[in-house]
Design an enzyme around this catalytic site. Structure first.
Site, PDB file in Angstrom:
ATOM      1  N   SER A  28      -7.005  -2.012  -6.806  1.00 43.59           N
ATOM      2  CA  SER A  28      -6.609  -0.750  -6.179  1.00 43.59           C
ATOM      3  C   SER A  28      -5.218  -0.774  -5.561  1.00 43.59           C
ATOM      4  O   SER A  28      -4.643   0.270  -5.303  1.00 43.59           O
ATOM      5  CB  SER A  28      -7.628  -0.336  -5.121  1.00 43.59           C
ATOM      6  OG  SER A  28      -7.604  -1.246  -4.033  1.00 43.59           O
ATOM      7  N   HIS A  61      -5.572  -1.497   1.824  1.00 40.97           N
ATOM      8  CA  HIS A  61      -4.910  -0.264   1.381  1.00 40.97           C
ATOM      9  C   HIS A  61      -3.741   0.075   2.290  1.00 40.97           C
ATOM     10  O   HIS A  61      -3.613  -0.465   3.385  1.00 40.97           O
ATOM     11  CB  HIS A  61      -5.897   0.903   1.331  1.00 40.97           C
ATOM     12  CG  HIS A  61      -6.791   0.863   0.128  1.00 40.97           C
ATOM     13  ND1 HIS A  61      -7.856   1.714  -0.028  1.00 40.97           N
ATOM     14  CD2 HIS A  61      -6.773   0.096  -0.985  1.00 40.97           C
ATOM     15  CE1 HIS A  61      -8.460   1.460  -1.180  1.00 40.97           C
ATOM     16  NE2 HIS A  61      -7.829   0.474  -1.765  1.00 40.97           N
ATOM     17  N   ASP A  92      -8.787   7.438   0.933  1.00 40.34           N
ATOM     18  CA  ASP A  92     -10.003   6.647   1.152  1.00 40.34           C
ATOM     19  C   ASP A  92     -11.119   7.358   1.887  1.00 40.34           C
ATOM     20  O   ASP A  92     -12.077   6.699   2.295  1.00 40.34           O
ATOM     21  CB  ASP A  92      -9.645   5.380   1.938  1.00 40.34           C
ATOM     22  CG  ASP A  92      -8.797   4.415   1.144  1.00 40.34           C
ATOM     23  OD1 ASP A  92      -8.677   4.613  -0.076  1.00 40.34           O
ATOM     24  OD2 ASP A  92      -8.271   3.468   1.742  1.00 40.34           O
TER      25      ASP A  92
END
Length: 172
Positions: A49, A90, A115
């Site tokens: 990701s 992230h 998210d």
């Protein structure tokens, strides 16, 4: 080779050496945790990701002491979602407010959306206490050992067996 097992004093010394190695590793981990103010100062990237910034298997070094500045937009953070044990790596894409109660929205660089779907039920944003640490550095591909052990549990048994044999069969 196995004659060393007949000597109880040597077997006890080998057991003590093994215990010393384990306790040293534990103390180093806890020392890093205290220095970085993070419960997990080293994290492995488990998914793609965050590509191209980080690849699956990269080992990340974290720092959680924001003494001089707050978490900012663009910073790559690692956070835990309530009731889930898997840390998520992230980037902060939006920030609302300031201080410890600032609301943060994150997104993976390789993901299409933010998210909010990953957060806990009823949670729309992260706050500073949800963050384990900010990424300060990384070592490429070193974490693949951890991924292999998680995906193939039988490898743990094989590695423990090999380590046990090395301890028993080592000569001094």
């Amino acid at each position: 080779m196995l004659s060393s097992l007949g000597n109880p004093r040597q077997a006890a010394a080998q057991l003590m050496n093994f215990g010393l190695i384990l306790s040293t590793a534990f103390m180093l981990w806890k020392g890093l945790s205290v220095i970085t103010d993070s419960p997990s100062p080293i994290v492995v990237v488990l998914s793609g990701s965050m590509e191209p910034a980080f690849q699956r298997g990269d080992l990340l070094l974290l720092w959680n002491r924001n003494l001089f500045s707050e978490t900012s937009v663009g910073e790559i953070v690692v956070y835990n979602v309530k009731d889930k044990d898997i840390p998520i790596v992230h980037r902060v894409v939006r920030k609302f407010g300031s201080g410890p109660n600032a609301k943060l929205l994150t997104k993976g660089d390789n993901n299409l959306s933010d998210d909010t779907e990953l957060y806990a039920r009823g949670q729309d944003y992260l706050v500073r206490k949800d963050i384990i640490g900010s990424v300060q550095g990384f070592i490429p591909f070193v974490g693949y050992v951890t991924i292999m052990l998680a995906e193939h549990p039988w490898l743990k048994t094989v590695m423990l067996g090999i380590m046990g044999l090395v301890v028993v069969l080592q000569r001094e």
